[in-house]
Design a protein around this motif. Structure first.
Motif, PDB file in Angstrom:
ATOM      1  N   ALA A  93       0.832  -1.207   0.000  1.00  0.00           N
ATOM      2  CA  ALA A  93       0.000   0.000   0.000  1.00  0.00           C
ATOM      3  C   ALA A  93       0.866   1.256   0.000  1.00  0.00           C
ATOM      4  CB  ALA A  93      -0.930   0.001   1.212  1.00  0.00           C
ATOM      5  N   PHE A  94       1.933   1.251   0.790  1.00  0.00           N
ATOM      6  CA  PHE A  94       2.819   2.422   0.824  1.00  0.00           C
ATOM      7  C   PHE A  94       3.532   2.586  -0.514  1.00  0.00           C
ATOM      8  CE2 PHE A  94       6.663   4.776   1.940  1.00  0.00           C
ATOM      9  CZ  PHE A  94       6.123   5.823   2.645  1.00  0.00           C
ATOM     10  N   ASN A  95       3.891   1.458  -1.135  1.00  0.00           N
ATOM     11  CA  ASN A  95       4.535   1.557  -2.449  1.00  0.00           C
ATOM     12  C   ASN A  95       3.568   2.133  -3.485  1.00  0.00           C
ATOM     13  OD1 ASN A  95       6.959   0.598  -1.571  1.00  0.00           O
ATOM     14  ND2 ASN A  95       6.625  -1.510  -2.250  1.00  0.00           N
ATOM     15  N   PHE A  96       2.303   1.705  -3.435  1.00  0.00           N
ATOM     16  CA  PHE A  96       1.318   2.254  -4.365  1.00  0.00           C
ATOM     17  C   PHE A  96       1.113   3.751  -4.123  1.00  0.00           C
ATOM     18  CE2 PHE A  96      -0.710  -2.193  -4.524  1.00  0.00           C
ATOM     19  CZ  PHE A  96       0.145  -2.557  -5.556  1.00  0.00           C
TER      20      PHE A  96
ATOM     21  N   ASP B 194      -0.990  22.904   0.417  1.00  0.00           N
ATOM     22  CA  ASP B 194      -1.309  21.519   0.821  1.00  0.00           C
ATOM     23  C   ASP B 194      -1.471  21.482   2.341  1.00  0.00           C
ATOM     24  OD1 ASP B 194      -1.103  18.701   1.520  1.00  0.00           O
ATOM     25  OD2 ASP B 194      -0.470  18.409  -0.568  1.00  0.00           O
ATOM     26  N   LYS B 195      -2.620  20.927   2.832  1.00  0.00           N
ATOM     27  CA  LYS B 195      -2.893  20.917   4.281  1.00  0.00           C
ATOM     28  C   LYS B 195      -2.198  19.771   5.018  1.00  0.00           C
ATOM     29  CE  LYS B 195      -7.223  18.291   3.889  1.00  0.00           C
ATOM     30  NZ  LYS B 195      -8.662  18.284   4.220  1.00  0.00           N
ATOM     31  N   HIS B 196      -1.680  18.795   4.291  1.00  0.00           N
ATOM     32  CA  HIS B 196      -1.032  17.649   4.939  1.00  0.00           C
ATOM     33  C   HIS B 196       0.486  17.705   4.854  1.00  0.00           C
ATOM     34  CE1 HIS B 196      -4.826  15.596   5.624  1.00  0.00           C
ATOM     35  NE2 HIS B 196      -5.156  15.739   4.348  1.00  0.00           N
ATOM     36  N   ASP B 197       1.021  18.170   3.745  1.00  0.00           N
ATOM     37  CA  ASP B 197       2.459  18.093   3.513  1.00  0.00           C
ATOM     38  C   ASP B 197       3.015  19.466   3.142  1.00  0.00           C
ATOM     39  OD1 ASP B 197       3.258  15.287   3.838  1.00  0.00           O
ATOM     40  OD2 ASP B 197       1.846  14.914   2.199  1.00  0.00           O
ATOM     41  N   ARG B 198       4.313  19.619   3.308  1.00  0.00           N
ATOM     42  CA  ARG B 198       5.050  20.787   2.823  1.00  0.00           C
ATOM     43  C   ARG B 198       5.734  20.394   1.521  1.00  0.00           C
ATOM     44  NH1 ARG B 198       6.243  24.805   6.394  1.00  0.00           N
ATOM     45  NH2 ARG B 198       6.869  25.827   4.459  1.00  0.00           N
ATOM     46  N   ILE B 199       5.662  21.281   0.539  1.00  0.00           N
ATOM     47  CA  ILE B 199       6.266  21.034  -0.768  1.00  0.00           C
ATOM     48  C   ILE B 199       7.354  22.079  -1.000  1.00  0.00           C
ATOM     49  CG2 ILE B 199       5.860  20.898  -3.262  1.00  0.00           C
ATOM     50  CD1 ILE B 199       3.014  20.071  -2.675  1.00  0.00           C
TER      51      ILE B 199
ATOM     52  N   THR C  30       7.014  16.233   1.883  1.00  0.00           N
ATOM     53  CA  THR C  30       7.002  15.380   3.078  1.00  0.00           C
ATOM     54  C   THR C  30       6.055  14.180   2.855  1.00  0.00           C
ATOM     55  OG1 THR C  30       5.314  16.821   4.042  1.00  0.00           O
ATOM     56  CG2 THR C  30       7.618  17.247   4.652  1.00  0.00           C
ATOM     57  N   LEU C  31       6.073  13.227   3.785  1.00  0.00           N
ATOM     58  CA  LEU C  31       5.459  11.926   3.528  1.00  0.00           C
ATOM     59  C   LEU C  31       4.114  11.722   4.206  1.00  0.00           C
ATOM     60  CD1 LEU C  31       8.655   9.731   3.996  1.00  0.00           C
ATOM     61  CD2 LEU C  31       7.829  10.859   1.911  1.00  0.00           C
ATOM     62  N   ASN C  32       3.484  12.766   4.705  1.00  0.00           N
ATOM     63  CA  ASN C  32       2.247  12.577   5.464  1.00  0.00           C
ATOM     64  C   ASN C  32       1.129  11.973   4.613  1.00  0.00           C
ATOM     65  OD1 ASN C  32       3.452  13.633   7.759  1.00  0.00           O
ATOM     66  ND2 ASN C  32       2.926  15.734   7.208  1.00  0.00           N
ATOM     67  N   LYS C  33       0.897  12.558   3.408  1.00  0.00           N
ATOM     68  CA  LYS C  33      -0.196  12.040   2.572  1.00  0.00           C
ATOM     69  C   LYS C  33       0.045  10.594   2.163  1.00  0.00           C
ATOM     70  CE  LYS C  33      -0.370  15.077  -0.754  1.00  0.00           C
ATOM     71  NZ  LYS C  33       0.640  16.082  -0.394  1.00  0.00           N
ATOM     72  N   ARG C  34       1.296  10.268   1.973  1.00  0.00           N
ATOM     73  CA  ARG C  34       1.601   8.881   1.574  1.00  0.00           C
ATOM     74  C   ARG C  34       1.227   7.901   2.684  1.00  0.00           C
ATOM     75  NH1 ARG C  34       5.648   9.407  -2.735  1.00  0.00           N
ATOM     76  NH2 ARG C  34       5.961  11.650  -3.049  1.00  0.00           N
ATOM     77  N   HIS C  35       1.593   8.265   3.938  1.00  0.00           N
ATOM     78  CA  HIS C  35       1.229   7.387   5.051  1.00  0.00           C
ATOM     79  C   HIS C  35      -0.282   7.327   5.236  1.00  0.00           C
ATOM     80  CE1 HIS C  35       5.249   6.464   6.404  1.00  0.00           C
ATOM     81  NE2 HIS C  35       5.583   7.755   6.414  1.00  0.00           N
ATOM     82  N   ILE C  36      -0.958   8.463   5.060  1.00  0.00           N
ATOM     83  CA  ILE C  36      -2.419   8.472   5.217  1.00  0.00           C
ATOM     84  C   ILE C  36      -3.064   7.572   4.164  1.00  0.00           C
ATOM     85  CG2 ILE C  36      -4.478   9.905   5.056  1.00  0.00           C
ATOM     86  CD1 ILE C  36      -2.837  12.204   6.259  1.00  0.00           C
ATOM     87  N   LEU C  37      -2.597   7.691   2.922  1.00  0.00           N
ATOM     88  CA  LEU C  37      -3.166   6.861   1.853  1.00  0.00           C
ATOM     89  C   LEU C  37      -2.860   5.381   2.088  1.00  0.00           C
ATOM     90  CD1 LEU C  37      -4.644   6.619  -0.803  1.00  0.00           C
ATOM     91  CD2 LEU C  37      -2.470   7.051  -2.007  1.00  0.00           C
ATOM     92  N   ALA C  38      -1.627   5.089   2.548  1.00  0.00           N
ATOM     93  CA  ALA C  38      -1.279   3.691   2.830  1.00  0.00           C
ATOM     94  C   ALA C  38      -2.152   3.136   3.944  1.00  0.00           C
ATOM     95  CB  ALA C  38       0.194   3.584   3.202  1.00  0.00           C
ATOM     96  N   ASP C  39      -2.396   3.945   4.983  1.00  0.00           N
ATOM     97  CA  ASP C  39      -3.263   3.496   6.076  1.00  0.00           C
ATOM     98  C   ASP C  39      -4.685   3.251   5.580  1.00  0.00           C
ATOM     99  OD1 ASP C  39      -1.122   3.693   7.751  1.00  0.00           O
ATOM    100  OD2 ASP C  39      -1.675   5.663   8.562  1.00  0.00           O
TER     101      ASP C  39
END
Length: 473
Positions: free
Chosen positions: A46-49, A91-96, A163-172
């Motif tokens: 899921a995290f890879n996706f 972006d409200k979850h991550d810094r770009i 940053t990786l917040n959205k990725r972790h949220i999507l993986a979860d």
């Protein structure tokens, strides 16, 4: 409920795990373990996706920035519209973050200090890698891009980091979406396993109820045809135990009946002799009656001793035999020596013939000594004055034979097997006895896996009793 207390230490004894609990643990533990492994693998994919999806977004941002770079007389400039900058920073979850460097590595625009890629890549092909920026882990997309209007053909480097917040949220979210069906499936599997274990243990429950409802006098075998194959061996072993218990109780009841029958007459005689002595006035008559009473007491004592010996020798009597390797020749010689004074009183020649070599057997010394004592007691009791008795120990092929031979009146052929029965005595022998000596001999021989036999002595005269023991390994 009071805890079970250990008899030795006085501490609470640990509770034993039930078969139901062991089965449930054995069946459910692999399911839980597989679920945990599946969750870890699912989260990894899921995290890879999620990483792949957001990597494409970073590449699109880098590509958009590359289109806003223009060559000038003094170098290059980045013309990002305010709306594009707001999109990068809203972006409200991550810094770009982004950074643009010229072909020589000089900073042009963006955020300084983003980690550079380890290796250069062809122009137009993105490079994705992980790094750290301002104390946070980031995912970076690097793109080497050509700038139109530049005289040289060296590409510039465009980097976009997130940053990786959205990725972790999507993986979860992906993991939870996958786990809910798995959890429902696990619940269903647990219910089915519980039902299967309960159904599988019903024969044991029925067996337990059957045993609990039995009387302590009911030692009949348990039914084996309605139990599973895995339990049939246990039921068969229990039936063997019940058969041995039944045999032991039958032997005990038989002994009690025989003892009561045999003791009733001598005890009645003792009571009669005592009452007669109490009524007599003359000292001579009293002494004569007391002499008869003493003789009767000796017979009763001998009978009681024989009964006790028989009770100890019977299977299931409760005494555990201490089987040790011993030399039968030495034991027989020592026992024979103890009986010499008794033989001398009867004017009987008692001898021993044996060699200690190769006469080792496995047995209980006390039992074998008692067995030989009964053979010698019978031989001395029934052999006439001036007779001869010989104890022999000889070793043969896999056997060690103990024999007692006398030259007395002998035993008629029809009676030779019956004399091993309890309380059977040969009529007309003229000697006093209770008929238990040879019965004790056979019981002790059987407990040692030995073969007992009886026949005529040398020249067809007298009696020869033999007991053949297996040789010790």
């Amino acid at each position: 409920m009071n805890p079970i207390i250990s008899e030795r230490t006085g501490a609470p004894a640990p509770e034993k795990a039930t078969l139901r609990r062991q089965l449930l643990i054995s069946l459910l533990a692999p399911v839980v373990l597989v679920t945990l492994i599946s969750s870890v693998i699912s989260y990894y994919y899921a995290f890879n996706f999620a990483t792949l999806a957001y990597d494409y977004s970073l590449f699109d941002s880098a590509l958009d920035i590359s289109r806003q770079i223009h060559a000038t007389d003094g170098g290059m400039r980045v013309d990002l519209p305010r709306a594009a900058l707001d999109m990068l920073e809203s972006d409200k979850h991550d810094r770009i973050y982004y950074m643009v460097n010229d072909p020589k590595g000089a900073f042009i625009a963006g955020h300084r200090g983003l980690p550079l890629p380890n290796e250069p890549a062809p122009a137009g092909k993105p490079v994705y890698y992980d790094g750290s920026y301002r104390g946070s882990p980031v995912r970076i997309a690097a793109l080497y891009s050509m700038v139109p209007g530049r005289p040289d053909q060296d590409p510039i480097l465009i980097q976009v980091a997130e940053t990786l917040n959205k990725r972790h949220i999507l993986a979860d979210e992906i993991l939870l979406g996958m786990l809910w069906p798995e959890l429902l499936l696990i619940v269903l599997v647990v219910v089915l396993i519980w039902y299967g274990v309960e159904r599988g243990l019903r024969p044991l429950t029925a067996l337990q109820q059957e045993i609990s409802n039995r009387s302590h006098r009911d030692l009949s075998p348990l039914a084996e045809h309605n139990v599973p194959g895995e339990v049939r061996a246990l039921v068969h072993a229990m039936n063997d135990l019940l058969a041995r218990l039944n045999e032991a109780m039958s032997a005990q009841q038989r002994f009690i009946a025989d003892a009561a029958h045999q003791l009733r007459t001598p005890l009645a005689g003792l009571k009669t002799q005592t009452e007669l002595a109490l009524r007599q006035q003359e000292l001579g008559e009293v002494q004569h009656t007391l002499q008869h009473l003493n003789t009767a007491t000796g017979r009763t004592t001998h009978l009681v001793n024989q009964l006790l010996s028989l009770a100890r020798a019977e299977p299931g009597a409760g005494r555990t035999q201490a089987l040790h390797v011993l030399n039968l020749s030495d034991l027989a010689r020592d026992t024979t020596t103890e009986w010499v004074p008794r033989a001398i009183e009867r004017n009987i020649d008692l001898g021993f013939d044996g060699t200690p070599a190769d006469a080792a057997i496995e047995g209980d010394a006390l039992f074998i000594k008692e067995m030989l004592g009964n053979l010698l007691d019978n031989a001395i009791r029934y052999t006439q004055s001036g007779g001869q008795i010989t104890v022999r120990v000889s070793a043969g092929s896999g056997k060690v034979e103990l024999s007692v031979e006398d030259n007395g009146p002998g035993i008629p052929a029809p009676e030779r097997e019956r004399v091993f029965e309890r309380f059977h005595r040969v009529l007309g022998s003229g000697a006093e006895g209770c008929g238990l000596g040879l019965a004790i001999v056979r019981e002790i021989a059987q407990t040692h896996n030995a073969e007992s036999g009886l026949g005529p002595g040398a020249g067809g005269r007298g009696t020869l009793v033999t007991v053949a023991f297996p040789k010790a390994a």
